[in-house]
Design a protein around this motif. Sequence first.
Motif, PDB file in Angstrom:
ATOM      1  N   SER A 170      18.604 -19.394 -36.148  1.00 42.26           N
ATOM      2  CA  SER A 170      18.372 -17.967 -36.412  1.00 42.26           C
ATOM      3  C   SER A 170      19.586 -17.134 -36.030  1.00 42.26           C
ATOM      4  O   SER A 170      19.866 -16.107 -36.675  1.00 42.26           O
ATOM      5  N   TYR A 177      18.526  -9.478 -35.666  1.00 39.32           N
ATOM      6  CA  TYR A 177      17.077  -9.649 -35.662  1.00 39.32           C
ATOM      7  C   TYR A 177      16.447  -8.621 -36.587  1.00 39.32           C
ATOM      8  O   TYR A 177      16.580  -7.412 -36.410  1.00 39.32           O
ATOM      9  N   MET A 200      12.106 -13.854 -40.437  1.00 37.99           N
ATOM     10  CA  MET A 200      12.599 -14.003 -39.076  1.00 37.99           C
ATOM     11  C   MET A 200      11.460 -13.797 -38.077  1.00 37.99           C
ATOM     12  O   MET A 200      11.408 -14.457 -37.042  1.00 37.99           O
ATOM     13  N   TYR A 204      10.525 -16.528 -35.288  1.00 39.91           N
ATOM     14  CA  TYR A 204      10.493 -16.162 -33.869  1.00 39.91           C
ATOM     15  C   TYR A 204       9.106 -16.386 -33.266  1.00 39.91           C
ATOM     16  O   TYR A 204       8.983 -16.802 -32.103  1.00 39.91           O
TER      17      TYR A 204
END
Length: 506
Positions: A170, A177, A200, A204
Amino acid sequence: MKKIIYIFSIAISSIIVTSCSEDYLDLRPTSYITNEDLGETALIDPSIVEGNLRGIYNQMVTAYIGGTESQEDFGHKSFDLMSDLLSSDLAQVGASYNRFVGLANYIWTADNTINIPNYTAWRFYYRIINSANLIIASNGGNDVIPESDAIKGVVGQAKAVRAFAYFYLSQYYAIKYDAGAEILPLYINPGEPGKPKSTMGDVYNQIIADLNSAISLMDGYARPNKASINQNVAKGILAYVYASMGQSDKNVLAKQLADEVINSGEFTMMDAAEVTGGFTTLGTSGWMWGFDITTANDLGLVSWHGFMDYYSYSYQAVGNYRGIDKGLYDRINANDIRKQQFGKPIDATGGFTVGASPLIPARKFYNLNKVKFGQLPITDDYVYMRVTEMYLLSAEMSAVEGEDIPARTRLKEVLVKRFDNPADYAYVDGLSGQALVDEIVFQTKIEFIAEGKSYLLMKRRKLSNTRGSNHLNRAGETIAYDNPMVTFSIHQREITDNPNITEGNK
């Protein structure tokens, strides 16, 4: 010397090589054996499952594990090195043999047909993920809590290393983010066919779920050595994950986890002698996680030491230099022990000129024999995580949340180990707000040169770094965290091979 030149002359082959014919995500990675291979005894014999875990940890240090024949392909530490170069805190200073020159000039990351690092990082971390998936599936699956404490520890490690791999993917393949951005396929079971990119936020959520589960499963688990992940390492990884999200509530959680690691008393921060002592042994009290390299690993030129240690059989010893950014070095206080880490080796005596070009870290990372080209095979160990990271991360999270007093306290706990005279860091007591954040950022940069932490810092603090005069390319240029060339490109092969991914990431 003739032998050295001969071997290096062979090593000059092209960086951009054709990858192996294996699929991007191996269903059965090398050095891994599933429990099905071994029968039902694997489900009740923790030593067998621990052996499977060792296969994952061995993958992390294996040469060419990213599926190429490039000498820049040597597992997790290759990406530590590359990401520091991309952040510009580590400078590519010398051009000999052209190793990493294109990477440091942002040519490789901008072109999604180039294997290093675009293909190798994708392939490497997904191999780690698939190996972890095999272990988890072989012991009941993602939602099962094993009855045996020993198996709980193993499954906890598998979930932690899976989360670790997804976190680094990532960071490398997403600019920042953004919960809604589609970034990576998410695989949590072995053998799944190619998937489309998940958001994302979903990636996460899986990372955080895995790490929280790992922390719970490893409660009370005693690892065999620091080559294995334990509960504190999982907490350290999760602290980084929360810190990268840029959200106030997550900053608080990151600080809490970092403080828990510190307060556990398991580790002692490296002192002045240790940070100038070579970084050679996993047993160092301040190391949280790493790898005990032995002759069985058969490491030589294609290794982190082969690119960073002047006193190993290395490119660093033939002028393919990587050193601290000069602008960063010039800001280090003359009385700071870390100032002594960088300079120029003196071959004839094994001596060292502090502060001299090429500013390589030859008094931070070095084989203790101090013989140019001396270490072969490589047996000095790898470090992945240090407890000092937790001190500075705790300080950073406190500072960005406006908690100046605990931020200054944690920062001074580091500086007392780097200066002899408290007067040299008394200025910290006068810092607050953004000035305090900036100082913690600076201390983090100089503490972890060439350890792979600068890139994570650059992304989470949204930094723009100006290259010093010693960079081979782009000296004086300011590089912002969100410049697309800082982020890896999804390789064209993945786009071609996986019909559910129709475009890249930039």
